[in-house]
Design a protein around this motif. Sequence first.
Motif, PDB file in Angstrom:
ATOM      1  N   LEU A 125     -29.630  15.556 -55.913  1.00 61.78           N
ATOM      2  CA  LEU A 125     -29.859  16.553 -54.878  1.00 61.78           C
ATOM      3  C   LEU A 125     -29.049  17.765 -55.309  1.00 61.78           C
ATOM      4  O   LEU A 125     -27.829  17.815 -55.095  1.00 61.78           O
ATOM      5  CB  LEU A 125     -29.389  16.015 -53.524  1.00 61.78           C
ATOM      6  CG  LEU A 125     -29.541  16.918 -52.313  1.00 61.78           C
ATOM      7  CD1 LEU A 125     -30.992  17.175 -51.988  1.00 61.78           C
ATOM      8  CD2 LEU A 125     -28.851  16.322 -51.100  1.00 61.78           C
ATOM      9  N   GLY A 126     -29.698  18.710 -56.003  1.00 64.35           N
ATOM     10  CA  GLY A 126     -28.946  19.796 -56.629  1.00 64.35           C
ATOM     11  C   GLY A 126     -27.971  19.208 -57.631  1.00 64.35           C
ATOM     12  O   GLY A 126     -28.370  18.459 -58.517  1.00 64.35           O
ATOM     13  N   ARG A 127     -26.665  19.475 -57.432  1.00 66.39           N
ATOM     14  CA  ARG A 127     -25.671  18.974 -58.383  1.00 66.39           C
ATOM     15  C   ARG A 127     -25.071  17.634 -57.965  1.00 66.39           C
ATOM     16  O   ARG A 127     -24.120  17.164 -58.580  1.00 66.39           O
ATOM     17  CB  ARG A 127     -24.573  20.018 -58.585  1.00 66.39           C
ATOM     18  CG  ARG A 127     -23.984  20.563 -57.291  1.00 66.39           C
ATOM     19  CD  ARG A 127     -23.016  21.713 -57.534  1.00 66.39           C
ATOM     20  NE  ARG A 127     -22.705  22.422 -56.321  1.00 66.39           N
ATOM     21  CZ  ARG A 127     -23.386  23.493 -55.883  1.00 66.39           C
ATOM     22  NH1 ARG A 127     -24.430  23.944 -56.561  1.00 66.39           N
ATOM     23  NH2 ARG A 127     -23.050  24.086 -54.744  1.00 66.39           N
ATOM     24  N   ILE A 205     -25.537  11.772 -44.203  1.00 67.53           N
ATOM     25  CA  ILE A 205     -26.121  12.871 -43.424  1.00 67.53           C
ATOM     26  C   ILE A 205     -27.493  12.437 -42.947  1.00 67.53           C
ATOM     27  O   ILE A 205     -28.303  11.941 -43.736  1.00 67.53           O
ATOM     28  CB  ILE A 205     -26.244  14.160 -44.270  1.00 67.53           C
ATOM     29  CG1 ILE A 205     -24.860  14.595 -44.777  1.00 67.53           C
ATOM     30  CG2 ILE A 205     -26.886  15.285 -43.452  1.00 67.53           C
ATOM     31  CD1 ILE A 205     -24.890  15.796 -45.708  1.00 67.53           C
ATOM     32  N   CYS A 206     -27.745  12.594 -41.669  1.00 73.90           N
ATOM     33  CA  CYS A 206     -29.079  12.298 -41.149  1.00 73.90           C
ATOM     34  C   CYS A 206     -29.813  13.602 -40.842  1.00 73.90           C
ATOM     35  O   CYS A 206     -29.255  14.502 -40.222  1.00 73.90           O
ATOM     36  CB  CYS A 206     -29.015  11.428 -39.894  1.00 73.90           C
ATOM     37  SG  CYS A 206     -30.673  10.861 -39.451  1.00 73.90           S
ATOM     38  N   ASN A 227     -25.295  15.294 -38.304  1.00 70.71           N
ATOM     39  CA  ASN A 227     -26.655  15.068 -37.818  1.00 70.71           C
ATOM     40  C   ASN A 227     -27.304  16.430 -37.686  1.00 70.71           C
ATOM     41  O   ASN A 227     -26.929  17.216 -36.826  1.00 70.71           O
ATOM     42  CB  ASN A 227     -26.634  14.361 -36.458  1.00 70.71           C
ATOM     43  CG  ASN A 227     -25.936  13.023 -36.522  1.00 70.71           C
ATOM     44  OD1 ASN A 227     -26.193  12.224 -37.414  1.00 70.71           O
ATOM     45  ND2 ASN A 227     -25.022  12.785 -35.590  1.00 70.71           N
ATOM     46  N   ILE A 228     -28.287  16.694 -38.567  1.00 68.88           N
ATOM     47  CA  ILE A 228     -28.927  17.998 -38.515  1.00 68.88           C
ATOM     48  C   ILE A 228     -30.419  17.817 -38.283  1.00 68.88           C
ATOM     49  O   ILE A 228     -30.974  16.772 -38.583  1.00 68.88           O
ATOM     50  CB  ILE A 228     -28.653  18.817 -39.803  1.00 68.88           C
ATOM     51  CG1 ILE A 228     -29.248  18.116 -41.011  1.00 68.88           C
ATOM     52  CG2 ILE A 228     -27.173  19.032 -39.992  1.00 68.88           C
ATOM     53  CD1 ILE A 228     -29.037  18.894 -42.293  1.00 68.88           C
ATOM     54  N   ALA A 229     -31.047  18.830 -37.719  1.00 69.80           N
ATOM     55  CA  ALA A 229     -32.461  18.700 -37.364  1.00 69.80           C
ATOM     56  C   ALA A 229     -33.241  19.908 -37.830  1.00 69.80           C
ATOM     57  O   ALA A 229     -32.675  20.985 -38.047  1.00 69.80           O
ATOM     58  CB  ALA A 229     -32.601  18.553 -35.851  1.00 69.80           C
ATOM     59  N   TYR A 279     -28.628  23.730 -47.819  1.00 68.51           N
ATOM     60  CA  TYR A 279     -27.677  23.341 -46.777  1.00 68.51           C
ATOM     61  C   TYR A 279     -27.046  21.984 -47.113  1.00 68.51           C
ATOM     62  O   TYR A 279     -25.841  21.796 -47.001  1.00 68.51           O
ATOM     63  CB  TYR A 279     -28.389  23.278 -45.417  1.00 68.51           C
ATOM     64  CG  TYR A 279     -27.460  22.976 -44.267  1.00 68.51           C
ATOM     65  CD1 TYR A 279     -26.928  24.006 -43.490  1.00 68.51           C
ATOM     66  CD2 TYR A 279     -27.101  21.666 -43.969  1.00 68.51           C
ATOM     67  CE1 TYR A 279     -26.068  23.726 -42.446  1.00 68.51           C
ATOM     68  CE2 TYR A 279     -26.235  21.379 -42.934  1.00 68.51           C
ATOM     69  CZ  TYR A 279     -25.723  22.410 -42.164  1.00 68.51           C
ATOM     70  OH  TYR A 279     -24.864  22.131 -41.140  1.00 68.51           O
ATOM     71  N   LEU A 280     -27.893  21.033 -47.529  1.00 63.92           N
ATOM     72  CA  LEU A 280     -27.388  19.691 -47.849  1.00 63.92           C
ATOM     73  C   LEU A 280     -26.450  19.737 -49.057  1.00 63.92           C
ATOM     74  O   LEU A 280     -25.410  19.074 -49.065  1.00 63.92           O
ATOM     75  CB  LEU A 280     -28.561  18.739 -48.123  1.00 63.92           C
ATOM     76  CG  LEU A 280     -29.399  18.367 -46.895  1.00 63.92           C
ATOM     77  CD1 LEU A 280     -30.638  17.588 -47.313  1.00 63.92           C
ATOM     78  CD2 LEU A 280     -28.574  17.543 -45.907  1.00 63.92           C
TER      79      LEU A 280
END
Length: 290
Positions: A125-127, A205-206, A227-229, A279-280
């Motif tokens: 995921l990216g780096r 991370i969800c 927890n992000i949406a 963002y992640l």
Amino acid sequence: MSWFKRDDGDYPPPGGSGPEPNGDEARTVRTEGLWIKCMGCRQAIWKADLAANLNVCPKCQHHFKLSARQRIEMLLEPGYELVDRGLRSTDPLKFTDLKPYKQRLRKAREETGLDDAILNAVGWLGRHPAVVSAMEYGFIGGSMGAVVGETIARAVDRARESRHPLIVVAASGGARMMEGIVSLMQMAKISSALAQLDDARVPYICVLTDPTTGGVTASFAMLGDLNIAEPGALIGFAGPRVIEQTIRQKLPEGFQRSEFLLEKGFLDAVVHRRELKDYLVRALDFLHMQ
Ligand SMILES: [Zn+2]
């Protein structure tokens, strides 16, 4: 032309239900494949525009659903590996409602090309090396039975053993009622695996997407370190009608949508799909992952 149809039902076909002899039908079918009506702004969008924009309406930013495979492709660099495949439900209750559960499973397998409503992958995921588990809403409403539970639990164990962060993308109507208590037990099973992951200090991370409801919200979807949406996602436990009848009060505007839940402190962030991956990556930087 689905956007041209009346909301209260179509006109009856002239002179019975037989097919039209002229070329009208062929023309309708051809345009049907190219355009889609947006649920957000009710405008017609060219499907190619939608696909080029990560399945987000270019006019109103309504987030359409993504399949588990699309989700993994969006998040992970090319060269990722799909893992934990090949598990299939044994139909422990021999359940039949309108049709046998076995038949529903067979149809869902054919339509999605998956064994159940979940796909696990490992990759970059990216780096950051990461374990990603993405739910498939197209498979019996993304419901969680024994296979979904076991597959997510394996992703959690994999993250703990490899010490790579875990990202779960939730999209689910909740527990799979055709598996009764077996489906409900998955809530405890995944939650206890996540507690071990937390003890091992590996980040989780969800990402809650539209919709995330029932037993999924009530277990792993709300247990992330973050927890992000996605914007406008329906997130809740019971449906609004049941709640209104129980508490005998009218629910506020926007109830059970991401933005409302962020305001009330249930979520850490609402992130546009376009910015989700960055963002992640930044969040994992912050959580000190190498
Ligand atoms: Zn729109």
